[in-house]
Scaffold this motif. Structure first.
Motif, PDB file in Angstrom:
ATOM      1  N   PRO A 184     -68.622  20.562 -10.273  1.00 56.05           N
ATOM      2  CA  PRO A 184     -67.983  21.168  -9.091  1.00 56.05           C
ATOM      3  C   PRO A 184     -69.033  21.787  -8.175  1.00 56.05           C
ATOM      4  CG  PRO A 184     -67.721  22.597 -10.986  1.00 56.05           C
ATOM      5  CD  PRO A 184     -68.423  21.361 -11.491  1.00 56.05           C
ATOM      6  N   ILE A 185     -68.742  21.771  -6.873  1.00 56.40           N
ATOM      7  CA  ILE A 185     -69.634  22.339  -5.857  1.00 56.40           C
ATOM      8  C   ILE A 185     -68.774  23.173  -4.915  1.00 56.40           C
ATOM      9  CG2 ILE A 185     -71.270  21.846  -4.005  1.00 56.40           C
ATOM     10  CD1 ILE A 185     -71.748  19.114  -5.325  1.00 56.40           C
ATOM     11  N   VAL A 186     -69.220  24.416  -4.652  1.00 54.81           N
ATOM     12  CA  VAL A 186     -68.499  25.296  -3.735  1.00 54.81           C
ATOM     13  C   VAL A 186     -69.459  25.704  -2.631  1.00 54.81           C
ATOM     14  CG1 VAL A 186     -67.137  27.401  -3.467  1.00 54.81           C
ATOM     15  CG2 VAL A 186     -67.067  26.147  -5.628  1.00 54.81           C
ATOM     16  N   LEU A 187     -69.063  25.499  -1.369  1.00 53.93           N
ATOM     17  CA  LEU A 187     -69.885  25.853  -0.217  1.00 53.93           C
ATOM     18  C   LEU A 187     -69.252  27.007   0.538  1.00 53.93           C
ATOM     19  CD1 LEU A 187     -70.729  22.300   1.206  1.00 53.93           C
ATOM     20  CD2 LEU A 187     -71.888  23.575  -0.614  1.00 53.93           C
ATOM     21  N   GLY A 188     -70.030  28.030   0.850  1.00 60.12           N
ATOM     22  CA  GLY A 188     -69.553  29.161   1.631  1.00 60.12           C
ATOM     23  C   GLY A 188     -68.434  29.935   0.964  1.00 60.12           C
ATOM     24  N   GLY A 189     -68.193  29.686  -0.310  1.00 52.91           N
ATOM     25  CA  GLY A 189     -67.152  30.385  -1.050  1.00 52.91           C
ATOM     26  C   GLY A 189     -65.742  29.884  -0.768  1.00 52.91           C
TER      27      GLY A 189
END
Length: 246
Positions: A231-236
């Motif tokens: 999984p990848i989360v950008l900017g929350g």
């Protein structure tokens, strides 16, 4: 005494021709009664034929008398029939006695059945074995909204800004709510592919608004290996997943 059949002048019994108009006296009857000249063919109206129930196209300019049924072509200049009735444009009868002017080609076709409304299709899922980034919706429950196959060695992820000249390969502004998309940097991260080993990694770029790879908060400029399901989360707020389609 006989009369001339043309000019009605009284003739002598021994005259062979009229001394006024020159007509032959053979047209005069033995009883002395004058003959009525025949009606010219050009002015004699023809009766209206009975409708056969098959479409017939009336010649242009034809008119008919609604009272006696006489038909007149475009050479007849009077607006009234010899019977005194005003003429009207001729309309021929088509199938079932309906005027052909009221029959359109569309009305002769069978009705098209109404089809149920088509539901909008979801994101197109690539073929099995395709390596891609899956972008999820920002609202819960999170659903896949875009499959992005990895076909380049370097895939720039961010938010498009034509004024600044930023054109990422994966533009999250076109996929997410504007408020959520603005929490992603214009040049947020790069997804890298190593051709020799066919391995993949994510490198956050300087100035990004925060990147999480798996459970780890990633630092700018560092390479973080990606495996199937990472999984990848950008900017929350932007949720993605590195995945090989099964």
């Amino acid at each position: 005494m006989p009369n001339c059949a043309v000019c009605d002048i009284e003739l002598q019994p021994q005259q062979k021709t009229c001394h006024v108009c020159g007509s032959a006296t053979s047209d005069v009857s033995q009883s002395g009664a004058s003959l009525t000249p025949p009606l010219p063919l050009s002015s004699a109206p023809s009766p209206l034929p009975e409708s056969s129930g098959v479409e017939e196209k009336a010649p242009s300019g034809e008119r008919e008398c609604p009272a006696c049924g006489n038909i007149f072509d475009s050479l007849y200049q009077d607006e009234f029939c010899p019977c005194g009735t005003e003429l009207r444009p001729r309309v021929t009868l088509g199938r079932e006695g309906a005027p052909t002017d009221s029959i359109s080609p569309e009305s002769l076709l069978p009705p098209v059945p109404l089809s149920p409304p088509v539901e909008p299709a979801g994101p197109s899922r690539p073929a099995a074995g395709t390596v891609c980034i899956v972008v999820y919706s920002d609202a819960k429950p999170r659903q896949p909204i875009r499959y992005v196959p990895i076909v380049k060695d370097v895939v720039l992820i961010g938010r498009e800004d034509p004024v600044r000249g930023d054109f990422p390969d994966l533009d999250l502004a076109s996929l997410l709510d504007p408020a959520a998309a603005k929490k992603v940097s214009r040049r947020h991260a790069e997804l890298l592919r190593a051709r020799d080993s066919q391995s993949f990694s994510l490198r956050p770029l300087p100035g990004n608004t925060g990147t999480q790879v798996g459970k780890e908060l990633a630092s700018p400029g560092q390479h973080y290996p990606l495996t199937d399901g990472t999984p990848i989360v950008l900017g929350g707020v932007v949720w993605m997943k590195f995945e090989t389609i099964k």
